[in-house]
Design an enzyme around this catalytic site. Structure first.
Site, PDB file in Angstrom:
ATOM      1  N   GLY A  31       0.846  -1.192   0.000  1.00  0.00           N
ATOM      2  CA  GLY A  31       0.000   0.000   0.000  1.00  0.00           C
ATOM      3  C   GLY A  31       0.876   1.235   0.000  1.00  0.00           C
ATOM      4  CE  LYS A  32       5.476   4.908  -0.456  1.00  0.00           C
ATOM      5  NZ  LYS A  32       6.658   4.109  -0.092  1.00  0.00           N
TER       6      LYS A  32
END
Ligand code: NAD
Length: 456
Positions: free
Chosen positions: A141-142
């Site tokens: 994720g980011k």
């Protein structure tokens, strides 16, 4: 290249382990970069092309390719924040959850004026493969906020962070999606996120939710070794590379782009191995000193002045002069898409170690290979951060606290294993180390889809 006859010795302050990390909110306003910012669309396109190349190397089944080509969830939120002067400003925040077949989504949070949906999508995907490569049971994720962190006061930074965390709500969670620091954020920002999140859960659940973010300060539930972890992982990789090539690190010269968390800790730890920092570029300027720049003193300067510009122990030169400088080891540790094919054709170095995520354009690896220059790709080189984040998460979950030796030893073991795995795969398949790292990661993910099947 390093002149081994004129070796530098480390100075007393370079050997200190208590290195400060620059605090973005505490630094005075700094000018924006005067060159063109990397395009998020280009970055995403390049990542996608590299992925397709790796699919071929790994002979990935089409159903897995289909899943991995797009993130699972894309969240964009616009949220208002009261500024110090009483006005209200609307901020745009992103959280991209790429894949969670191996475990909870995991990845940093970036505060930078150039943040875009495409940039965060590429960075989230990179996290999926990094975790798979290092056998960390997390997905990718980011997130990020489009803001120039240098222009916010500490109070504004806190309100932006708390409001964004609140806006994310149940879209993050210690068993679901776990943010960490990235460009423009640090342990203080993580503390605010954690504090905001746990104040939204049941009182009896507060301590069970410490693991909502990693990269916290020690007193707030962080782990020893996390602040320097990415730099430490880079150094472990460089040591493996030096052993592979029979290269003596003592007296080797290093050039680093970006002197924030990753760049400064890499330089500081490398100096303890006798390496000499000779060139640094950041968003404020470029400094060069062939006799050596003291990383510790430069860290203090950056902490106080917001960038390397004006550092008295070196000469100020142009940005082009940075890439034209000679150094045994180049570490890009800032933004993506910094190393163009033109730079790859002329750079005078032995190895490029990608501290940043995605700092190289397409074609760079092949040009470097043709010139006998090694490339240690981001998935491998900068994985120390997420590995030690995983250690922090385990400690939070188990209410344990490990000593630094344990953290470093466990990190070293994982970095060594990943390095050797990538080296072996690249040799066996006749591919670049970047393709090898990606293909190994994809294979691990594909195996899980094979075993579990795809619902329904
Ligand atoms: P940071 O905010 O601490 O430092 C960023 C550095 O980049 C600063 O020195 C800044 O001056 C420089 N910079 C920004 N724009 C620039 C420009 N246009 N030209 C030259 N320099 C510029 O960030 P960080 O945490 O050190 O992250 C740096 C890179 O490393 C990012 O690509 C990030 O994704 C990657 N990374 C970070 C971690 C981590 O644990 N922090 C882990 C893995 C990868």
């Amino acid at each position: 290249m390093a002149d081994k006859s004129s070796k530098k010795t480390t100075t007393a302050d370079e050997t200190s382990t208590a290195a400060p990390t620059p605090t973005p909110a505490a630094t005075p306003a700094a000018p924006r970069p005067d060159h063109e910012a990397p395009s998020g669309a280009d970055f995403y396109q390049i990542h996608s092309t590299q992925l397709e190349q790796a699919f071929k190397v790994a002979n990935t089944p089409e159903r897995v390719r289909t899943i991995l080509r797009q993130p699972k969830n894309e969240l964009i939120t616009n949220f208002p924040v009261r500024m110090d002067d009483g006005s209200y400003r609307l901020f745009k925040g992103y959280r991209i959850q790429h894949n969670n077949i191996l475990g909870p989504f995991k990845g940093g949070l970036r505060y930078h004026w150039n943040v875009s949906l495409d940039e965060v999508k590429a960075l989230a995907a990179i996290m999926t493969y990094k975790c798979a490569l290092l056998e960390v049971p997390f997905g990718g994720g980011k997130g990020g906020i489009k803001v120039d962190a240098h222009t916010l006061s500490r109070d504004e930074m806190e309100r932006v962070t708390r409001r964004f965390t609140h806006a994310l709500g149940n879209n993050i969670g210690p068993d679901y999606d776990i943010p960490a620091p990235d460009m423009g954020t640090n342990s203080q920002v993580m503390n605010w996120m954690m504090d905001t999140y746990i104040n939204t859960v049941n009182t009896s659940q507060k301590n069970a939710n410490l693991a909502i973010v990693t990269g916290k300060t020690l007193s707030a539930g962080g782990t020893l070794g996390r602040t320097k972890a990415t730099g430490q992982g880079i150094v472990y990789c460089i040591q493996e590379w030096a052993a592979e090539r029979g290269f003596d690190l003592d007296g080797a010269t290093i050039a680093i782009q970006g002197f924030g968390n990753v760049g400064s800790h890499s330089a500081h730890i490398l100096s303890k191995h006798g390496c000499v920092l000779t060139a640094v570029n950041d968003h404020t300027g470029t400094i060069i000193n062939p006799q050596g720049i003291n990383p510790r003193k430069l860290m203090e300067w950056v902490e106080k002045h917001g960038g390397v510009k004006g550092y008295p122990g070196a000469e100020s030169v142009s940005r082009d002069a940075f890439w034209a400088a000679e150094a045994d080891i180049f570490i890009p540790a800032a933004l993506e898409l910094q190393i163009t094919p033109e730079i790859a054709r002329t750079i005078k170095t032995r190895v490029i170690v990608e501290g940043a995520n995605g700092p190289s354009h397409l074609g760079v690896d092949e040009i470097l290979e043709g010139r006998g220059i090694d490339m240690l790709p981001d998935l491998l080189a900068n994985a120390g951060g997420v590995v030690v984040s995983y250690f922090e998460w385990i400690q939070n979950k188990r209410f344990e606290s490990w000593d630094l030796e344990e953290v470093d030893a466990k990190l070293l073991a994982r970095m060594k294993k990943a390095y050797q795995g990538v080296r072996k795969f690249a040799a066996e398949h006749g591919c670049t180390r970047r393709q090898a790292a990606l293909a190994l990661a994809i294979n691990r993910i594909a195996r899980v889809y094979d075993d579990r099947g795809i619902f329904p």
